[in-house]
Design an enzyme around this catalytic site. Sequence first.
Site, PDB file in Angstrom:
ATOM      1  N   ARG A  48      23.823 -54.100 -13.808  1.00  0.00           N
ATOM      2  CA  ARG A  48      22.783 -54.224 -14.825  1.00  0.00           C
ATOM      3  C   ARG A  48      22.974 -55.567 -15.535  1.00  0.00           C
ATOM      4  O   ARG A  48      23.911 -56.303 -15.254  1.00  0.00           O
ATOM      5  CB  ARG A  48      22.824 -53.035 -15.806  1.00  0.00           C
ATOM      6  CG  ARG A  48      24.244 -52.651 -16.114  1.00  0.00           C
ATOM      7  CD  ARG A  48      24.563 -52.375 -17.500  1.00  0.00           C
ATOM      8  NE  ARG A  48      24.082 -53.350 -18.418  1.00  0.00           N
ATOM      9  CZ  ARG A  48      24.727 -54.487 -18.728  1.00  0.00           C
ATOM     10  NH1 ARG A  48      25.879 -54.814 -18.154  1.00  0.00           N
ATOM     11  NH2 ARG A  48      24.223 -55.334 -19.608  1.00  0.00           N
ATOM     12  N   GLY A  49      22.054 -55.840 -16.482  1.00  0.00           N
ATOM     13  CA  GLY A  49      22.083 -57.147 -17.146  1.00  0.00           C
ATOM     14  C   GLY A  49      21.149 -58.073 -16.376  1.00  0.00           C
ATOM     15  O   GLY A  49      21.255 -58.191 -15.148  1.00  0.00           O
ATOM     16  N   ALA A  50      20.247 -58.734 -17.111  1.00  0.00           N
ATOM     17  CA  ALA A  50      19.167 -59.472 -16.450  1.00  0.00           C
ATOM     18  C   ALA A  50      19.651 -60.470 -15.389  1.00  0.00           C
ATOM     19  O   ALA A  50      19.170 -60.439 -14.245  1.00  0.00           O
ATOM     20  CB  ALA A  50      18.314 -60.158 -17.510  1.00  0.00           C
ATOM     21  N   ARG A  86      13.414 -52.652 -11.199  1.00  0.00           N
ATOM     22  CA  ARG A  86      13.395 -52.520 -12.672  1.00  0.00           C
ATOM     23  C   ARG A  86      12.352 -53.521 -13.206  1.00  0.00           C
ATOM     24  O   ARG A  86      12.325 -54.664 -12.759  1.00  0.00           O
ATOM     25  CB  ARG A  86      14.770 -52.792 -13.295  1.00  0.00           C
ATOM     26  CG  ARG A  86      15.770 -51.674 -12.992  1.00  0.00           C
ATOM     27  CD  ARG A  86      17.040 -51.783 -13.821  1.00  0.00           C
ATOM     28  NE  ARG A  86      16.822 -51.434 -15.210  1.00  0.00           N
ATOM     29  CZ  ARG A  86      17.731 -51.649 -16.168  1.00  0.00           C
ATOM     30  NH1 ARG A  86      18.881 -52.225 -15.867  1.00  0.00           N
ATOM     31  NH2 ARG A  86      17.496 -51.288 -17.408  1.00  0.00           N
ATOM     32  N   GLN A 197      26.132 -49.758 -23.595  1.00  0.00           N
ATOM     33  CA  GLN A 197      26.584 -51.043 -23.024  1.00  0.00           C
ATOM     34  C   GLN A 197      27.560 -51.744 -23.964  1.00  0.00           C
ATOM     35  O   GLN A 197      28.419 -52.491 -23.528  1.00  0.00           O
ATOM     36  CB  GLN A 197      25.383 -51.976 -22.785  1.00  0.00           C
ATOM     37  CG  GLN A 197      24.530 -51.635 -21.598  1.00  0.00           C
ATOM     38  CD  GLN A 197      23.357 -50.769 -21.973  1.00  0.00           C
ATOM     39  OE1 GLN A 197      23.408 -50.033 -22.958  1.00  0.00           O
ATOM     40  NE2 GLN A 197      22.297 -50.819 -21.193  1.00  0.00           N
ATOM     41  N   ASP A 238      15.847 -60.203 -21.783  1.00  0.00           N
ATOM     42  CA  ASP A 238      15.401 -59.777 -20.456  1.00  0.00           C
ATOM     43  C   ASP A 238      14.100 -60.456 -20.052  1.00  0.00           C
ATOM     44  O   ASP A 238      13.804 -60.580 -18.863  1.00  0.00           O
ATOM     45  CB  ASP A 238      15.249 -58.255 -20.415  1.00  0.00           C
ATOM     46  CG  ASP A 238      16.616 -57.595 -20.540  1.00  0.00           C
ATOM     47  OD1 ASP A 238      17.125 -57.479 -21.677  1.00  0.00           O
ATOM     48  OD2 ASP A 238      17.212 -57.256 -19.502  1.00  0.00           O
ATOM     49  N   ASN A 248      14.431 -57.451 -25.245  1.00  0.00           N
ATOM     50  CA  ASN A 248      15.870 -57.249 -25.023  1.00  0.00           C
ATOM     51  C   ASN A 248      16.163 -55.772 -25.278  1.00  0.00           C
ATOM     52  O   ASN A 248      15.273 -55.005 -25.652  1.00  0.00           O
ATOM     53  CB  ASN A 248      16.685 -58.163 -25.949  1.00  0.00           C
ATOM     54  CG  ASN A 248      18.154 -58.209 -25.552  1.00  0.00           C
ATOM     55  OD1 ASN A 248      18.478 -58.484 -24.407  1.00  0.00           O
ATOM     56  ND2 ASN A 248      19.047 -57.917 -26.483  1.00  0.00           N
ATOM     57  N   LYS A 249      17.389 -55.391 -25.069  1.00  0.00           N
ATOM     58  CA  LYS A 249      17.779 -53.980 -25.173  1.00  0.00           C
ATOM     59  C   LYS A 249      17.271 -53.339 -26.462  1.00  0.00           C
ATOM     60  O   LYS A 249      17.307 -53.957 -27.532  1.00  0.00           O
ATOM     61  CB  LYS A 249      19.313 -53.908 -25.076  1.00  0.00           C
ATOM     62  CG  LYS A 249      19.901 -52.530 -25.079  1.00  0.00           C
ATOM     63  CD  LYS A 249      19.312 -51.603 -24.040  1.00  0.00           C
ATOM     64  CE  LYS A 249      19.399 -52.105 -22.613  1.00  0.00           C
ATOM     65  NZ  LYS A 249      18.570 -51.352 -21.661  1.00  0.00           N
TER      66      LYS A 249
HETATM   67  O1  MRU Z   1      19.426 -52.102 -19.220  1.00  0.00           O
HETATM   68  P1  MRU Z   1      20.386 -53.240 -19.035  1.00  0.00           P
HETATM   69  O2  MRU Z   1      21.805 -52.913 -19.356  1.00  0.00           O
HETATM   70  O3  MRU Z   1      20.221 -53.935 -17.698  1.00  0.00           O
HETATM   71  O4  MRU Z   1      19.890 -54.216 -20.174  1.00  0.00           O
HETATM   72  C1  MRU Z   1      19.808 -55.526 -20.022  1.00  0.00           C
HETATM   73  C2  MRU Z   1      20.808 -56.130 -20.865  1.00  0.00           C
HETATM   74  O5  MRU Z   1      21.949 -56.204 -20.492  1.00  0.00           O
HETATM   75  C3  MRU Z   1      20.457 -56.588 -22.185  1.00  0.00           C
HETATM   76  O6  MRU Z   1      19.191 -56.340 -22.612  1.00  0.00           O
HETATM   77  C4  MRU Z   1      20.947 -57.967 -22.393  1.00  0.00           C
HETATM   78  O7  MRU Z   1      20.970 -58.183 -23.735  1.00  0.00           O
HETATM   79  C5  MRU Z   1      20.193 -59.038 -21.651  1.00  0.00           C
HETATM   80  S1  MRU Z   1      20.937 -59.431 -20.130  1.00  0.00           S
HETATM   81  C6  MRU Z   1      22.242 -60.508 -20.469  1.00  0.00           C
END
Ligand code: MRU
Length: 347
Positions: A48-50, A86, A197, A238, A248-249
């Site tokens: 996970r993570g963009a 996603r 996370q 993201d 973002n999250k």
């Molecule tokens: O749902 P995730 O864990 O894939 O979420 C994405 C993220 O990790 C965050 O939104 C993050 O802040 C951006 S990606 C470095």
Amino acid sequence: MNIDFAPLKFMNDKLYVLDQRELPHQEIFLEYDSMDGAIDSIKEMVVRGAPCIGFTGIYAFALYLKTNNYSEGALRKAAKMIIEARPTAVNLAFEVERALSLALNALAEGQNPYLEVVNFAHEQIRLSEANNRAMANFAQDELIKIYGNKKFNILTHCNTGFLACGSIGTALGVVQNLAENNLIKHVWVDETRPYLQGSRLTAYELTKLSISHDIVVEGAASYLMSKGLVDAIYVGADRIAANGDTANKIGTANLSIIAKYFNVPFYVVAPLSTFDIKTESGDKIEIELRSQQEILEYKGVRIAPLTSTAFNPSFDVSLGQNISGIICEKGLLKPPYIASIRGVLNE
Ligand code: MRU
């Protein structure tokens, strides 16, 4: 402080992904030798993570190229399937579309598209190291410009370190860089409900990096800022729309609003692969809705009443007007973002 740790490895024509669902207690790599498997690893949040989702997308496409026919239609269909794994992080489409063009060019020129795409993935991860470091330095310069040389209290949300980015990371790369320069006093880690996370992944990374931190619930943000315990907030992204609105999250937008109230600088840190100028503003960004179970249960144990239901939007949008600056590998962008983002992308 040099961490030799990679969430993705590609060896002997197979993709190995560190299973982030099992962290922080177990470090297990899952092996994938097909595109479908790699797509599942994105959907199920093994990875996970963009930025890392984007890199995994390239490897998923390479795995398709390894075993399938190369008609243009088939390649486009495969790329689309990966991109749909996603919806919110634009890095996935950005990287897979580039991998698709590369494969089509390689075919036209009689080269091996599989090898080209595998090498392209390695190269993007390698490039992200220099990019992350550049962002961290821009962030540090700005912080010192505001406060002078001192040790900082930083708050961060979700996970934006090496697990999310492959290299030192975006927002957490800033923290690592500050720590390497002996400029960190303390880091507040939002636990980041419901997937945790923050408490599972960011705390794990900060522990590996020996950086002083406490995990806090998101609801503590206002308290911490009101007590002067936060010098700056760094978050990842993201998808960043043309006007600077940033997905973002979930929970990030709350932070941006509280930060503005208490006059705490709030920065988004993200590579150019996260910018999407085709999307004019944040209200046009698709927000991923995830399973209710992520809220109602933890590791299979029911927390909520059996008859309760839950609603689980996984991202929110911080408005450009609430963001003090957006830091990318080319520099620190300031409002009006509509101009500064266009400027940096046209450079
Ligand atoms: O749902 P995730 O864990 O894939 O979420 C994405 C993220 O990790 C965050 O939104 C993050 O802040 C951006 S990606 C470095």
